[in-house]
Write an enzyme that holds these catalytic residues in place. Sequence first.
Site, PDB file in Angstrom:
ATOM      1  N   ARG A  13     -66.146 -35.616  21.356  1.00 50.74           N
ATOM      2  CA  ARG A  13     -66.695 -34.383  21.929  1.00 50.74           C
ATOM      3  C   ARG A  13     -65.588 -33.486  22.482  1.00 50.74           C
ATOM      4  O   ARG A  13     -65.593 -32.263  22.285  1.00 50.74           O
ATOM      5  CB  ARG A  13     -67.709 -34.730  23.019  1.00 50.74           C
ATOM      6  CG  ARG A  13     -68.888 -35.545  22.496  1.00 50.74           C
ATOM      7  CD  ARG A  13     -69.668 -36.230  23.601  1.00 50.74           C
ATOM      8  NE  ARG A  13     -70.271 -35.270  24.506  1.00 50.74           N
ATOM      9  CZ  ARG A  13     -70.844 -35.595  25.666  1.00 50.74           C
ATOM     10  NH1 ARG A  13     -70.857 -36.876  26.056  1.00 50.74           N
ATOM     11  NH2 ARG A  13     -71.382 -34.673  26.416  1.00 50.74           N
TER      12      ARG A  13
ATOM     13  N   THR B 164     -75.745 -40.393  22.792  1.00 50.65           N
ATOM     14  CA  THR B 164     -75.216 -40.724  21.463  1.00 50.65           C
ATOM     15  C   THR B 164     -75.958 -41.947  20.949  1.00 50.65           C
ATOM     16  O   THR B 164     -76.133 -42.929  21.662  1.00 50.65           O
ATOM     17  CB  THR B 164     -73.706 -41.013  21.525  1.00 50.65           C
ATOM     18  OG1 THR B 164     -73.017 -39.846  21.975  1.00 50.65           O
ATOM     19  CG2 THR B 164     -73.167 -41.396  20.151  1.00 50.65           C
TER      20      THR B 164
ATOM     21  N   LEU C 299     -71.403 -46.351  24.131  1.00 54.03           N
ATOM     22  CA  LEU C 299     -71.770 -45.051  23.583  1.00 54.03           C
ATOM     23  C   LEU C 299     -72.347 -44.231  24.719  1.00 54.03           C
ATOM     24  O   LEU C 299     -73.026 -44.766  25.595  1.00 54.03           O
ATOM     25  CB  LEU C 299     -72.819 -45.210  22.471  1.00 54.03           C
ATOM     26  CG  LEU C 299     -72.392 -45.960  21.203  1.00 54.03           C
ATOM     27  CD1 LEU C 299     -73.577 -46.069  20.243  1.00 54.03           C
ATOM     28  CD2 LEU C 299     -71.224 -45.287  20.524  1.00 54.03           C
ATOM     29  N   ASP C 300     -72.072 -42.927  24.710  1.00 54.04           N
ATOM     30  CA  ASP C 300     -72.643 -42.056  25.731  1.00 54.04           C
ATOM     31  C   ASP C 300     -74.166 -42.149  25.696  1.00 54.04           C
ATOM     32  O   ASP C 300     -74.764 -42.480  24.658  1.00 54.04           O
ATOM     33  CB  ASP C 300     -72.228 -40.598  25.489  1.00 54.04           C
ATOM     34  CG  ASP C 300     -70.737 -40.390  25.634  1.00 54.04           C
ATOM     35  OD1 ASP C 300     -70.092 -41.197  26.326  1.00 54.04           O
ATOM     36  OD2 ASP C 300     -70.222 -39.417  25.051  1.00 54.04           O
ATOM     37  N   LYS C 301     -74.787 -41.826  26.799  1.00 56.33           N
ATOM     38  CA  LYS C 301     -76.245 -41.922  26.912  1.00 56.33           C
ATOM     39  C   LYS C 301     -76.954 -41.257  25.737  1.00 56.33           C
ATOM     40  O   LYS C 301     -77.878 -41.835  25.154  1.00 56.33           O
ATOM     41  CB  LYS C 301     -76.702 -41.270  28.226  1.00 56.33           C
ATOM     42  CG  LYS C 301     -78.215 -41.178  28.373  1.00 56.33           C
ATOM     43  CD  LYS C 301     -78.615 -40.434  29.645  1.00 56.33           C
ATOM     44  CE  LYS C 301     -80.128 -40.271  29.738  1.00 56.33           C
ATOM     45  NZ  LYS C 301     -80.529 -39.509  30.943  1.00 56.33           N
TER      46      LYS C 301
END
Length: 349
Positions: free
Chosen positions: A263, A165, A161-163
């Site tokens: 996104r 998120t 997961l993105d930082k």
Amino acid sequence: MTKTPTDDFDTDADLDDEDGTPILPGEITVMPEDAGERLDRFLAQRFDGLSRSRIKNLILDGMASRGGMTVRDPSEAIQAGAIYSLNVPEAAPALPQPENIPLTVLYEDSDLIVIDKPAGLVVHPAPGNYQGTLVNALLAHCGESLTGIGGEKRPGIVHRLDKDTSGVMVAAKTELAHTRLSEVFANRDLDRHYMALAWGLMSPSAGDIEGAIGRDPRDRKRMAVRAAGGRAALTHYSTLQIWRLALSLLDVKLSTGRTHQIRVHLSNIGHPIIGDGVYLRRVPAVSKNLPPELRTALLDFPRQALHAASLAFAHPRTGEALSFRTEPPADFQALLDRLDAEAGIGSAR
């Protein structure tokens, strides 16, 4: 649970002990029906808990032998009656260092761990983020229960997961779990849903977004939908709730797993996620439909309003159906509650 060895093994050792650590057979005799098979594939089928790539690297490192002679060719065609053995060294300490970082653990056993990742936590050490990551936290939390992946005592990261998120993540603690969970994610043999708060109204209210994703040629730090040179990507969405004809709360499911996929896809069709500093480049026109204070709060939200809300998959060892769901974190929930309050309604969630 232990397994009963097959007649192919010239040993009476079980394949796996109860905590998932491979118990290695001594010498393996090639049966007639296996003749002609590649050595690395043959050994990978016999050593449950070690991936084929790990077996291949061990062969290249001189850890395999035939009749007492070292073998270094993973593609060697095996012959009936040949006797092979494999030496698997102790797992080396992982390079990232354990750090006592609090984790919200949803589930844990000897094979895997499921957590609710907070926004702001980087998953894997990388330039600029060698400390304070999820991997550092897992090394400290799991400790000696990490039996070794690829020769290192480390957790196996099978998805990211993105930082900024938040939400449900699973990590492997054994090589067997890492191999099988990697296959699960590669084949999309799971059920995973995200919650996203986006600008504007989706038309239609539920549907698909399709478009190949690759590096943005104008900004290498961004991803973009590409007419050529990208990788196929498909995103499914449905609208859960709308506010003032300006905002949509979406349930999103991925058919592919490209970098920043949700996104990028939402931004590309004109519905960027609230707070996305990378893919929201201008103030959306629909924001004028909102009261000034609410508009400011949305535009100042410090991260993308994206939450990995649920994850369901089969346990890599037992096949048991596992399912996890978490609510959005406090900052995201506070934003949703404020939208409901401004609209004079109770939360529909």
